[in-house]
Design a protein around this motif. Structure first.
Motif, short mmCIF file in Angstrom:
data_model
loop_
_atom_site.label_atom_id
_atom_site.label_comp_id
_atom_site.label_asym_id
_atom_site.label_seq_id
_atom_site.Cartn_x
_atom_site.Cartn_y
_atom_site.Cartn_z
N ALA A 93 0.85 -1.20 0.00
CA ALA A 93 0.00 0.00 0.00
C ALA A 93 0.88 1.24 0.00
N HIS A 94 0.35 2.33 -0.57
CA HIS A 94 1.05 3.63 -0.59
C HIS A 94 2.42 3.55 -1.25
N GLY A 95 2.51 2.77 -2.32
CA GLY A 95 3.80 2.54 -2.96
C GLY A 95 4.48 3.78 -3.51
N ASP A 96 3.72 4.87 -3.72
CA ASP A 96 4.32 6.08 -4.27
C ASP A 96 4.39 7.21 -3.24
N LYS A 97 4.15 6.89 -1.97
CA LYS A 97 4.11 7.92 -0.92
C LYS A 97 5.47 8.10 -0.25
N PRO A 98 5.66 9.17 0.52
CA PRO A 98 6.94 9.40 1.21
C PRO A 98 7.33 8.21 2.07
N LEU A 99 8.64 8.01 2.17
CA LEU A 99 9.19 6.84 2.86
C LEU A 99 9.84 7.26 4.18
N ILE A 100 9.45 6.58 5.26
CA ILE A 100 9.98 6.84 6.59
C ILE A 100 10.84 5.63 7.01
#
Length: 430
Positions: free
Chosen positions: A256-263
């Motif tokens: 999920a959220h593969g293109d979202k910001p990475l923490i």
């Protein structure tokens, strides 16, 4: 002519891996780098291709038993992680210093013979306590300060481990007074040990001294403290970080959220024992529009039903991962602190012990991230801090400038050049 340079880091991954980076640069100059090591860390140095020699820092026991000892030590102190740095003095801090003093006693049994066998031309020690055999060996010795730079004291800056703000001098005074009161019986024992080994007593609260040859500090210029007495460059050099090279990291696929910001989330190998906190962070991020890589150390089996936007593992090649992420949540260890600055990544520091308190305060007051209490936060607090890390233009500009500054300095090569000059000429000329 090639020289043999021995490195003796504290038995913790931060100092160990910093010394590995410097040793790699030393070998690139044609010298031989060897390690003196707690038996439990021999495989770390051997894994990087270095010769390593055991020095017992406690009663000898199998490596797995030693690892379990420190795991139990940390886990037994988890209730103390909720306390302020001041309130940790008479429990966690005292217990740590007791173990550190004992490590110096044990090292003195092995070090003279090990040094006589290796015959190093220089010894680099990254620790917070004096090993008399190193000072007395008759070769140049260099002190590496891989923790916060306030390990080298100055009355105008916060005392080491205090977490005080730079300008809060009342906090400085209160911490120093309490630390000295609690530590005095142990410090008296340490001074007796020094006398037994032909060394002069140290002032109350001091367990080590600056090397007369060179002292290398990892702290970078943009977060340095303003001292009442600036350190002499002939004896003290800042490395502006010292980030080792690691193998590339292949980013996993996220459900999920593969293109979202990475923490990236990591509390280090020992801090991973605080599984309740990590589970809480994972659950919180699971509700946010981000992806997360989470280092859970040796506790993989404690986790199930992960959110689809979170991937966990027992270890990550951190210097390869941090350049790929957008923000980091960590415990304030000096490797994580300087690596985030080096790569220009904002950090939320949730400290629990030691110089994590100092680094959390410093990242906040210099505008490179946030200090967030380890337990007293809500999901909304964490979400707001992450949003600011990702969008604050002033913070982004400050981090970019700090990163450019640090990367232009190349800490390992600077350290290696300094060591090369001392080991070949006997002195450093600033």
């Amino acid at each position: 002519m090639p020289k043999t340079i021995a490195f003796f880091p504290e038995a913790a991954f931060g100092p160990a891996l910093n010394s590995v980076g410097i040793a790699q640069a030393v070998q690139a100059l044609g010298h031989k780098a060897v390690f003196l090591s707690d038996p439990g860390f021999l495989s770390v140095y051997e894994g990087y291709g270095f010769e390593a020699h055991p020095v017992n820092l406690s009663e000898p026991m199998p490596p797995e038993q030693m690892a379990k000892f420190w795991e139990d030590f940390i886990n037994g102190h988890i209730p103390n992680f909720r306390k302020s740095p001041y309130d940790q003095i008479d429990n966690y801090v005292l217990d740590c210093w007791t173990a550190i003093v004992e490590s110096a006693r044990w090292a003195q049994k092995d070090l003279p013979a090990v040094l006589d066998r290796i015959k190093p031309d220089m010894i680099c020690v990254d620790n917070v306590i004096l090993f008399p055999a190193i000072k007395q060996f008759g070769k140049p010795w260099v002190r590496i300060i891989s923790c916060s730079e306030n390990e080298i004291e100055d009355e105008a800056i916060p005392p080491h481990l205090s977490g005080c703000k730079a300008a809060d001098h009342a906090c400085h005074a209160a911490y120093r007074a309490r630390f000295n009161a609690v530590i005095k019986p142990l410090h008296d024992q340490f001074n007796a040990f020094l006398a037994e080994n032909g060394e002069a007593a140290y002032p109350l609260g001091q367990f080590f001294e600056a090397s007369p040859f060179m002292n290398l500090l990892l702290y970078p210029e943009p977060v340095k403290f303003t001292r009442s007495e600036p350190l002499n460059p002939a004896q003290f050099q800042y490395l502006e970080g010292c980030v080792r090279k690691e193998k590339p990291y292949e980013m996993p696929a996220f459900a999920a959220h593969g293109d979202k910001p990475l923490i990236y989330v990591s509390f280090g190998s020992l801090g991973a024992g605080d599984t309740d906190l990590l589970k809480r962070i994972i659950a919180a991020i699971g509700k946010m529009p981000y992806r997360a890589l989470v280092n859970v150390g040796d506790y993989l089996g404690e986790y199930s039903d992960l959110p689809p936007n979170v991937v966990i593992d027992s270890w990550f090649p951190q210097p390869s991962v941090i350049p790929m992420v957008d923000a980091v949540i960590h415990h304030g260890g000096n490797n994580s602190f300087t690596e985030c600055l080096y790569f220009g990544k904002p950090a939320i520091i949730m400290p629990y012990v030691w110089d994590g308190h100092d680094n959390a305060t410093r990242v906040d007051e210099t505008g490179h991230g946030f200090h967030l209490h380890r337990y007293d936060w809500t999901d909304a607090d964490l979400a707001a801090k992450l949003q600011a890390c990702l969008t604050d233009p002033a913070m982004k500009a400050r981090l970019a400038a700090t990163s450019a500054h640090m990367q232009s300095r190349n800490g390992q090569q600077k350290a290696a050049a300094i060591l090369d000059q001392i080991v070949t000429t006997g002195a450093f000329h600033a």
